[in-house]
Design an enzyme around this catalytic site. Structure first.
Site, PDB file in Angstrom:
ATOM      1  CB  CYS A 134      -3.712   3.347  -1.630  1.00 27.03           C
ATOM      2  SG  CYS A 134      -4.879   4.650  -1.299  1.00 27.03           S
TER       3      CYS A 134
ATOM      4  CE  LYS B 231      -7.507  -0.059   5.926  1.00 26.15           C
ATOM      5  NZ  LYS B 231      -8.254   0.359   4.732  1.00 26.15           N
TER       6      LYS B 231
ATOM      7  CG  HIS C 202      -1.920   0.991   1.387  1.00 26.36           C
ATOM      8  ND1 HIS C 202      -1.660   2.266   1.808  1.00 26.36           N
ATOM      9  CD2 HIS C 202      -3.253   0.927   1.156  1.00 26.36           C
ATOM     10  CE1 HIS C 202      -2.800   2.953   1.838  1.00 26.36           C
ATOM     11  NE2 HIS C 202      -3.776   2.169   1.444  1.00 26.36           N
TER      12      HIS C 202
HETATM   13  C1  LIG Z   1      -2.624  -2.767   3.347  1.00 25.42           C
HETATM   14  C2  LIG Z   1      -2.943  -1.404   3.871  1.00 25.42           C
HETATM   15  N1  LIG Z   1      -1.996  -0.703   4.492  1.00 25.42           N
HETATM   16  C3  LIG Z   1      -2.242   0.519   4.994  1.00 25.42           C
HETATM   17  C4  LIG Z   1      -3.472   1.116   4.875  1.00 25.42           C
HETATM   18  C5  LIG Z   1      -3.667   2.497   5.417  1.00 25.42           C
HETATM   19  O1  LIG Z   1      -4.561   2.487   6.474  1.00 25.42           O
HETATM   20  P1  LIG Z   1      -5.105   3.851   7.085  1.00 25.42           P
HETATM   21  O2  LIG Z   1      -5.582   4.664   5.928  1.00 25.42           O
HETATM   22  O3  LIG Z   1      -6.211   3.422   7.980  1.00 25.42           O
HETATM   23  O4  LIG Z   1      -3.975   4.488   7.812  1.00 25.42           O
HETATM   24  C6  LIG Z   1      -4.487   0.425   4.220  1.00 25.42           C
HETATM   25  C7  LIG Z   1      -5.819   1.048   4.049  1.00 25.42           C
HETATM   26  O5  LIG Z   1      -6.342   1.223   2.973  1.00 25.42           O
HETATM   27  C8  LIG Z   1      -4.214  -0.866   3.707  1.00 25.42           C
HETATM   28  O6  LIG Z   1      -5.160  -1.562   3.072  1.00 25.42           O
END
Ligand SMILES: Cc1ncc(COP(=O)(O)O)c(C=O)c1O
Lengths: 149, 417
Positions: free
Chosen positions: B375, B237, B133
């Protein structure tokens, strides 16, 4: 309840699938690139302008049906127009998509009126306006790629 | 996809009861029952979480760690109680190892700033995978820019799995200063072999950060058994509120890390000749924290514990297999991410319809999915697509939901055919 067919009219699907004027124009006097970072849609627009008249126009890129159809229909509408006519068309088109009250000025918009359904889908307005914003940038010969964000 | 273990006709989870716990699910979109398949973006919240947050504000609200009055004591007990629940949930050794953050993103940035930043030098390397991500890419790029270190990327296969031999080759005993990988990929659904990765890195004393954002709601996590040095996840999540997340870090590492932000709560003493830091984990929690968020996260963990994550995992596995079969049968569909071990995520593209159009059309049928790059732009590039459509599951989804998705995708076919 609005119907999906108002958004995805036959003409839109047809132009989305087989965009017209889909080529990098050589030679060209004006060009610009546009990008919608939200969904990855991108286009490059090329114009050959002589004596203030758009003699020819083409575009390349990739994106959803709405953005491709909008670019395709726009290029068809612009051929032979003067720059000020092109700018007026852009304003009318933009008005159609962002102004909920007024009915689309179909006479002025011509073919582009088929995209009026997009205004019911605020998240998709950016798809439909990407080509228009890129046109504006090309006419001002802006070096910077435009983005919808 | 590995073979389904359960041939049971009845799901081992009482999904009807679970669905009844989530008020938001019971509504119509465009006159059709809502089918929520965007759990990778955020999960919905059970009534117990909504009630816990609301009760906190209605009955206990105060600031933490400061007042001598009754409400402040209650708020502190609520907040610290949530920390204890997180510790139990991921099996950390101590509550001192649980730092509350805004989410996964902030947790990773904290590690970049306070752990790796001060250590990193020109010529060093950070090792990540191609399926990360953006939040597990960009903080490292920023560090590399500043220090002259290099970001190394482990390639992924056509199925969307880490090419393990390449990981071994890129893991440098001298140069690699941190390995940072996702537990479960949000774009592909791949469950990465993090046990193996951690063991290999530890053989050279290289610490490992695991991005657990997509894992914690879908499979049991034991940070000690894994041996993870850092484990990051987001409350939203995991059926909890937005704006709260967790950084787990081994105490020995937190001990030597400088603070992330300066302010109240993170200090022991402040004077103009210098300040001293509070004990763990408060050293990393500057300012008034998201107390209600932590309370909600605690309630979410209680909720998940009432379900048994091992059962959830088996149920979702079965549902993903069903979804994979049904969606593939539509034809004209290419799955993106076909790893042997997957959790809850079905990414796909259609020959004739762009993901963005798919998203709009299925939304009209009441089905919420995500369309875009998730993302994870490098993943899109790797598979040669600008975007994908993604259905992501949670324990309240059913085969009926999948059937609704398939009907909606058939509608896409009719329009774009
Ligand atoms: C694999 C992964 N890492 C990191 C994130 C980032 O999470 P947050 O936006 O809650 O900080 C996400 C969320 O989309 C994710 O799916």
């Amino acid at each position: 309840m609005n119907d999906l067919r108002d958004l995805y009219q036959e003409v839109v699907i047809d132009h989305g699938r087989k965009p017209r004027n889909f080529r990098a124009l050589e030679p060209h006097s004006h060009e610009a690139k546009g990008f919608n970072p939200l969904c990855g849609d991108q286009i490059a627009l090329y114009l050959q302008i002589e004596n203030d008249v758009i003699q020819d126009i083409g575009f390349t890129g990739s994106g959803c049906a709405i953005s491709m159809a909008a670019a395709s229909l726009m290029t068809e509408s612009l051929k032979g127009k003067t720059i000020s006519e092109a700018e007026k068309l852009f304003d009318a088109y933009h008005g159609m998509l962002t102004n909920q009250e007024n009915l689309p000025d179909t006479e002025r918009l011509g073919k582009l009126a088929v995209l009026s359904g997009v205004r019911e889908y605020p998240t998709r307005v950016k798809c439909a306006t990407l080509a228009g914003h890129t046109l504006k940038a090309a006419l001002s010969n802006s070096e910077k790629p435009v983005t919808t964000e | 996809m590995s073979a389904v273990t359960s041939q049971t006709l009845q799901p081992p989870l009482d999904v009807a009861r679970i669905r009844a716990d989530f008020p938001i699910l019971h509504q119509e979109i465009y006159g059709k029952p809502l089918v929520y398949l965007d759990n990778g973006a955020t999960t919905q919240k059970p009534q117990s979480v909504i009630d816990a947050v609301s009760h906190y504000y209605a009955a206990d609200n105060s600031n933490v760690h400061r007042g001598v009055h009754a409400l402040s004591e209650r708020a502190t007990a609520d907040y610290e109680g949530a920390r204890a629940k997180v510790r139990d949930f991921i099996h950390a050794a101590s509550e001192r190892e649980i730092v509350f953050t805004r989410g996964t993103t902030e947790a990773i940035n904290l590690v970049a700033h306070s752990y790796l930043g001060p250590r990193l030098q020109a010529g060093d390397e950070i090792l990540i995978s191609h399926m990360e991500h953006h939040s597990n890419i960009v903080p490292w790029q920023l560090l590399c820019e500043r220090s002259g270190a290099e970001l190394k990327v482990v390639p992924i296969s056509d199925a969307g799995e880490i090419v393990y031999e390449e990981f071994e080759r890129l893991l440098s005993p001298e140069r690699t200063k941190l390995v940072a990988v996702g537990h479960v990929s949000n774009a592909l659904g791949t469950i990465n072999p993090i046990e193996q990765i951690i063991r290999a890195a530890h053989a050279h004393d290289i610490p490992v950060l695991i991005d657990g954002a997509q894992a914690v709601a879908h499979l049991p996590v034991d940070v000690q058994a894994l041996g993870a040095d850092f484990y990051a996840f987001s409350g939203h999540k995991l059926f909890g509120p937005t704006g709260i997340g967790v950084l787990y870090a081994r105490e020995a590492l937190l001990d030597v890390m400088p603070p992330y932000q300066g302010g109240g709560d993170m200090i022991r003493t402040v004077s103009f000749s210098g300040s001293t830091w509070n004990e763990l984990p408060y050293k990393f929690e500057a300012g008034t924290p998201n107390i209600a968020g932590a309370v909600g996260l605690g309630a979410a963990i209680d909720y998940v514990n009432s379900l048994d994550l091992a059962l959830v995992q088996a149920y979702e596995h079965d549902l993903l297999d069903y979804a994979t079969q049904q969606v593939s049968a539509i034809g004209d569909i290419r799955l993106v991410g076909t790893a042997q071990r997957k959790a809850g995520i079905l990414s796909f593209v259609m020959e004739n319809a762009h993901p963005h159009d798919i998203g709009t059309i299925v939304d009209h049928e009441g089905v919420a999915i995500r369309a875009g790059h998730h993302c994870a732009m490098p993943v899109m590039e790797r598979f040669g697509v600008p975007a994908t459509a993604r259905a992501s599951l949670a324990c309240y989804n059913t085969r009926d939901d999948i059937d609704a998705l398939v009907r909606a995708l058939q509608r896409v076919h009719e329009l774009f055919g």
